[in-house]
Motif scaffolding. Structure first.
Motif, PDB file in Angstrom:
ATOM      1  N   ALA A 101      46.074  20.674  35.824  1.00 56.43           N
ATOM      2  CA  ALA A 101      47.431  21.334  36.181  1.00 56.43           C
ATOM      3  C   ALA A 101      47.574  21.957  37.325  1.00 56.43           C
ATOM      4  O   ALA A 101      48.600  22.430  37.821  1.00 56.43           O
ATOM      5  CB  ALA A 101      47.904  22.203  34.859  1.00 56.43           C
ATOM      6  N   GLY A 102      46.509  22.473  37.683  1.00 57.04           N
ATOM      7  CA  GLY A 102      46.332  23.097  38.904  1.00 57.04           C
ATOM      8  C   GLY A 102      45.124  23.687  39.191  1.00 57.04           C
ATOM      9  O   GLY A 102      44.218  23.812  38.362  1.00 57.04           O
ATOM     10  N   SER A 103      44.701  24.188  40.691  1.00 60.30           N
ATOM     11  CA  SER A 103      43.613  24.898  41.227  1.00 60.30           C
ATOM     12  C   SER A 103      43.921  25.569  42.243  1.00 60.30           C
ATOM     13  O   SER A 103      44.587  24.935  43.038  1.00 60.30           O
ATOM     14  CB  SER A 103      42.422  23.567  41.256  1.00 60.30           C
ATOM     15  N   GLU A 104      43.346  26.601  42.395  1.00 62.02           N
ATOM     16  CA  GLU A 104      43.369  27.513  43.633  1.00 62.02           C
ATOM     17  C   GLU A 104      42.021  28.499  43.686  1.00 62.02           C
ATOM     18  O   GLU A 104      41.437  28.534  42.716  1.00 62.02           O
ATOM     19  CB  GLU A 104      44.489  28.549  43.340  1.00 62.02           C
ATOM     20  N   PRO A 105      41.858  28.707  44.877  1.00 65.61           N
ATOM     21  CA  PRO A 105      40.557  29.336  45.243  1.00 65.61           C
ATOM     22  C   PRO A 105      40.483  31.035  44.533  1.00 65.61           C
ATOM     23  O   PRO A 105      41.755  31.314  44.204  1.00 65.61           O
ATOM     24  CB  PRO A 105      40.677  29.863  46.865  1.00 65.61           C
ATOM     25  N   SER A 106      39.625  31.199  44.135  1.00 63.10           N
ATOM     26  CA  SER A 106      39.254  32.466  43.410  1.00 63.10           C
ATOM     27  C   SER A 106      38.124  33.258  43.961  1.00 63.10           C
ATOM     28  O   SER A 106      37.090  33.287  43.138  1.00 63.10           O
ATOM     29  CB  SER A 106      39.223  32.069  41.743  1.00 63.10           C
ATOM     30  N   GLY A 107      38.243  33.529  44.982  1.00 61.65           N
ATOM     31  CA  GLY A 107      37.053  34.556  45.818  1.00 61.65           C
ATOM     32  C   GLY A 107      36.108  33.546  46.597  1.00 61.65           C
ATOM     33  O   GLY A 107      36.339  32.157  46.337  1.00 61.65           O
ATOM     34  N   GLN A 108      35.236  33.896  46.763  1.00 58.49           N
ATOM     35  CA  GLN A 108      34.051  33.239  47.511  1.00 58.49           C
ATOM     36  C   GLN A 108      33.319  32.440  46.970  1.00 58.49           C
ATOM     37  O   GLN A 108      32.848  32.798  46.054  1.00 58.49           O
ATOM     38  CB  GLN A 108      33.233  34.274  48.627  1.00 58.49           C
ATOM     39  N   GLY A 109      33.454  31.118  47.373  1.00 55.62           N
ATOM     40  CA  GLY A 109      32.675  30.047  46.690  1.00 55.62           C
ATOM     41  C   GLY A 109      33.152  29.829  45.050  1.00 55.62           C
ATOM     42  O   GLY A 109      32.391  29.041  44.339  1.00 55.62           O
ATOM     43  N   ALA A 110      34.291  30.354  44.641  1.00 55.55           N
ATOM     44  CA  ALA A 110      34.934  30.022  43.498  1.00 55.55           C
ATOM     45  C   ALA A 110      36.352  29.380  43.483  1.00 55.55           C
ATOM     46  O   ALA A 110      36.830  29.307  44.429  1.00 55.55           O
ATOM     47  CB  ALA A 110      34.976  31.440  42.608  1.00 55.55           C
ATOM     48  N   LEU A 111      36.563  28.574  42.299  1.00 57.22           N
ATOM     49  CA  LEU A 111      37.766  27.796  42.101  1.00 57.22           C
ATOM     50  C   LEU A 111      38.290  28.052  40.712  1.00 57.22           C
ATOM     51  O   LEU A 111      37.539  28.012  39.760  1.00 57.22           O
ATOM     52  CB  LEU A 111      37.618  26.592  42.419  1.00 57.22           C
ATOM     53  N   SER A 112      39.645  28.362  40.770  1.00 56.96           N
ATOM     54  CA  SER A 112      40.194  28.531  39.114  1.00 56.96           C
ATOM     55  C   SER A 112      40.935  27.393  39.127  1.00 56.96           C
ATOM     56  O   SER A 112      41.537  26.811  39.829  1.00 56.96           O
ATOM     57  CB  SER A 112      41.180  29.770  39.388  1.00 56.96           C
TER      58      SER A 112
END
Length: 161
Positions: A101-112
């Motif tokens: 349904a979606g993905s977005e960067p979540s800080g350094q080296g992380a993905l939500s």
């Protein structure tokens, strides 16, 4: 120096109609010249603003050089591909593409990442494969029943090692 075609040219020799047309033509030419100068000034002004913005961006990059180099090393550790690309590609390969349904960067080296109505039996092996093949681990997960048996809604934070 006299031009051959303008030997006897003077405003007095022109008819009233010709003088009026010459005056109107002169005004139009002057207005056109002013318009061109204003447009050039506007273009130069916007170019100066772009240069100032790019200079500020360059200064920021120089100030954050070490952090940016660290991000580059993380991408190289993933075979030159970004975390987003790897997660998206592997989700589609695992049959979870329609649930993504979606993905977005979540800080350094992380993905939500958000999954909706995902097959739980497909999601768990997908996460294991991400960990084994790419060194991507689950940093946090929230998994809820999606109503039908075997279907879940999940909010995941994936991180590179």
């Amino acid at each position: 120096m006299k031009l051959p075609f303008a030997a006897n040219l003077s405003l007095d020799t022109l008819s009233e109609r010709d003088r009026r047309m010459l005056l109107i033509g002169g005004v139009v030419a002057a207005l056109l010249l002013v318009y061109v100068i204003i447009q050039l000034d506007s273009s130069v002004s916007s170019a100066h603003k772009r240069i100032a913005k790019k200079s500020a961006d360059l200064a920021w990059m120089r100030d954050n050089e070490m952090e940016l180099r660290g991000l580059g090393a993380q991408v190289q550790g993933l075979g030159g591909q970004s975390l987003l690309v790897i997660v998206d590609r592997s989700a589609h390969e695992s049959g979870l593409g329609s649930a993504l349904a979606g993905s977005e960067p979540s800080g350094q080296g992380a993905l939500s990442v958000r999954l909706q109505k995902a097959q739980f039996d497909s999601m768990v092996p997908w996460l294991a494969r991400l960990s084994q093949q790419n060194g991507i681990r689950v940093d946090s997960a929230s998994i809820e029943n999606a109503g039908a048996p075997g279907l879940v809604n999940a909010a995941l934070v994936l991180r590179t090692d």
